[in-house]
Enzyme design. Structure first.
Site, PDB file in Angstrom:
ATOM      1  N   HIS A 192      -8.133  -7.527  -0.335  1.00  0.00           N
ATOM      2  CA  HIS A 192      -6.813  -6.930  -0.591  1.00  0.00           C
ATOM      3  C   HIS A 192      -6.157  -7.573  -1.812  1.00  0.00           C
ATOM      4  O   HIS A 192      -5.973  -8.790  -1.863  1.00  0.00           O
ATOM      5  CB  HIS A 192      -5.907  -7.092   0.640  1.00  0.00           C
ATOM      6  CG  HIS A 192      -4.491  -6.623   0.407  1.00  0.00           C
ATOM      7  ND1 HIS A 192      -3.957  -5.522   1.040  1.00  0.00           N
ATOM      8  CD2 HIS A 192      -3.501  -7.103  -0.398  1.00  0.00           C
ATOM      9  CE1 HIS A 192      -2.702  -5.340   0.625  1.00  0.00           C
ATOM     10  NE2 HIS A 192      -2.402  -6.291  -0.234  1.00  0.00           N
ATOM     11  N   ASP A 231      -7.454  -2.156  -1.672  1.00  0.00           N
ATOM     12  CA  ASP A 231      -8.507  -2.842  -0.917  1.00  0.00           C
ATOM     13  C   ASP A 231      -9.832  -2.445  -1.555  1.00  0.00           C
ATOM     14  O   ASP A 231     -10.121  -1.239  -1.666  1.00  0.00           O
ATOM     15  CB  ASP A 231      -8.512  -2.402   0.552  1.00  0.00           C
ATOM     16  CG  ASP A 231      -7.236  -2.787   1.299  1.00  0.00           C
ATOM     17  OD1 ASP A 231      -6.523  -3.692   0.833  1.00  0.00           O
ATOM     18  OD2 ASP A 231      -6.975  -2.174   2.346  1.00  0.00           O
ATOM     19  N   GLU A 275      -7.174 -12.024   3.255  1.00  0.00           N
ATOM     20  CA  GLU A 275      -8.100 -10.889   3.111  1.00  0.00           C
ATOM     21  C   GLU A 275      -8.724 -10.915   1.725  1.00  0.00           C
ATOM     22  O   GLU A 275      -8.060 -10.594   0.742  1.00  0.00           O
ATOM     23  CB  GLU A 275      -7.339  -9.559   3.272  1.00  0.00           C
ATOM     24  CG  GLU A 275      -6.575  -9.441   4.560  1.00  0.00           C
ATOM     25  CD  GLU A 275      -5.707  -8.185   4.594  1.00  0.00           C
ATOM     26  OE1 GLU A 275      -5.311  -7.677   3.531  1.00  0.00           O
ATOM     27  OE2 GLU A 275      -5.435  -7.714   5.694  1.00  0.00           O
ATOM     28  N   HIS A 292       0.847  -1.203   0.000  1.00  0.00           N
ATOM     29  CA  HIS A 292       0.000   0.000   0.000  1.00  0.00           C
ATOM     30  C   HIS A 292       0.883   1.254   0.000  1.00  0.00           C
ATOM     31  O   HIS A 292       0.585   2.226  -0.677  1.00  0.00           O
ATOM     32  CB  HIS A 292      -0.898   0.030   1.241  1.00  0.00           C
ATOM     33  CG  HIS A 292      -2.124  -0.815   1.131  1.00  0.00           C
ATOM     34  ND1 HIS A 292      -3.174  -0.511   0.291  1.00  0.00           N
ATOM     35  CD2 HIS A 292      -2.490  -1.955   1.775  1.00  0.00           C
ATOM     36  CE1 HIS A 292      -4.131  -1.424   0.421  1.00  0.00           C
ATOM     37  NE2 HIS A 292      -3.743  -2.313   1.316  1.00  0.00           N
TER      38      HIS A 292
HETATM   39 ZN   LIG Z   1      -4.848  -3.950   2.035  1.00  0.00          ZN
END
Ligand SMILES: [Zn+2]
Length: 225
Positions: free
Chosen positions: A205, A144, A202, A137
């Site tokens: 993500h 995300d 996740e 990121h």
């Molecule tokens: Zn993320």
């Protein structure tokens, strides 16, 4: 197990280490270093995703207290990504639009100072990434996101809420509801066609895989435009 999930969520930096083999100290670029880098390599420019993909929706959780820190981390609700990442996302969104969906972004480029702040708030590297590292990121190379129905703007049902630390958030966790399974599969499969890989823990993500040489950046959104 929760600890591992949290560490991943906040950008546990295995890949960052790989891209900086000869340095012990993290190379973090501020605005000047970044501007110099895009003069040499225009592909490194961070683009405003709302300008590249006008149909895109934003729900930038870290610009509100509605996130795991319960604090407002960003001054502005904006989403930036490096040029190739933004281009790939635009193409993916075109494919989603043929299915009646649009992308909704929860977080994209994250200034390094936010990663530092997460650490200050939580104070424990078992729970958040150490600022000694960085995350994709921070490099403008991770997004995300989820999908919404283009007409209603409602989020499609997914296995968990954003930033959930439950095991149900894992990308391959079993899902009994066929609609939720279909939504998660569509998201992962379409994005993978455009160079994004889902994070193991996740479902929301996605790392853009072709990010070699993109540095960790520490420029707040308000200084990018
Ligand atoms: Zn993320």
């Amino acid at each position: 197990m929760k600890l591992i999930i949290l560490a991943f969520c906040l950008g546990f930096p295995f890949l960052s280490l790989v891209s900086q083999p000869s340095q012990n100290k993290l190379n973090v670029l501020g605005r000047k270093g970044y501007e110099l880098s895009i003069q040499n390599t225009p592909n490194k420019e961070l683009l405003n995703l709302e300008k590249i993909i006008p149909e895109i929706l934003l729900d930038i959780k870290y610009a509100t207290p509605d996130n795991f820190t319960k604090q407002v981390i960003y001054k502005e609700a904006k989403a930036f990504a490096r040029k190739p990442v933004a281009e790939a996302l635009r193409k993916a969104n075109l494919e989603f639009s043929q299915l009646g969906y649009s992308i909704k972004i929860f977080d994209a480029y994250r200034p390094y100072r936010a990663t530092v702040k997460f650490f200050e708030i939580v104070g424990d590297t078992r729970y958040v990434a150490s600022p000694k590292n960085g995350s994709r990121h921070n490099k403008g190379c991770a997004i995300d996101l989820t999908l919404v129905d283009t007409k209603t703007k409602r989020e499609l049902p997914m296995p968990t809420e954003y930033d959930s630390f439950r095991k149900e958030a894992w990308a391959e966790a079993p899902v009994s509801d066929p609609e939720i399974l279909k939504n998660r599969t569509t998201l992962i499969q379409v994005l993978s066609k455009y160079g994004f890989r889902v994070n193991k823990t996740e479902w929301w993500h996605y790392d853009f895989l072709d990010c070699f040489g993109f540095e960790v950046l520490d420029i707040p959104f308000e200084e990018l435009e």
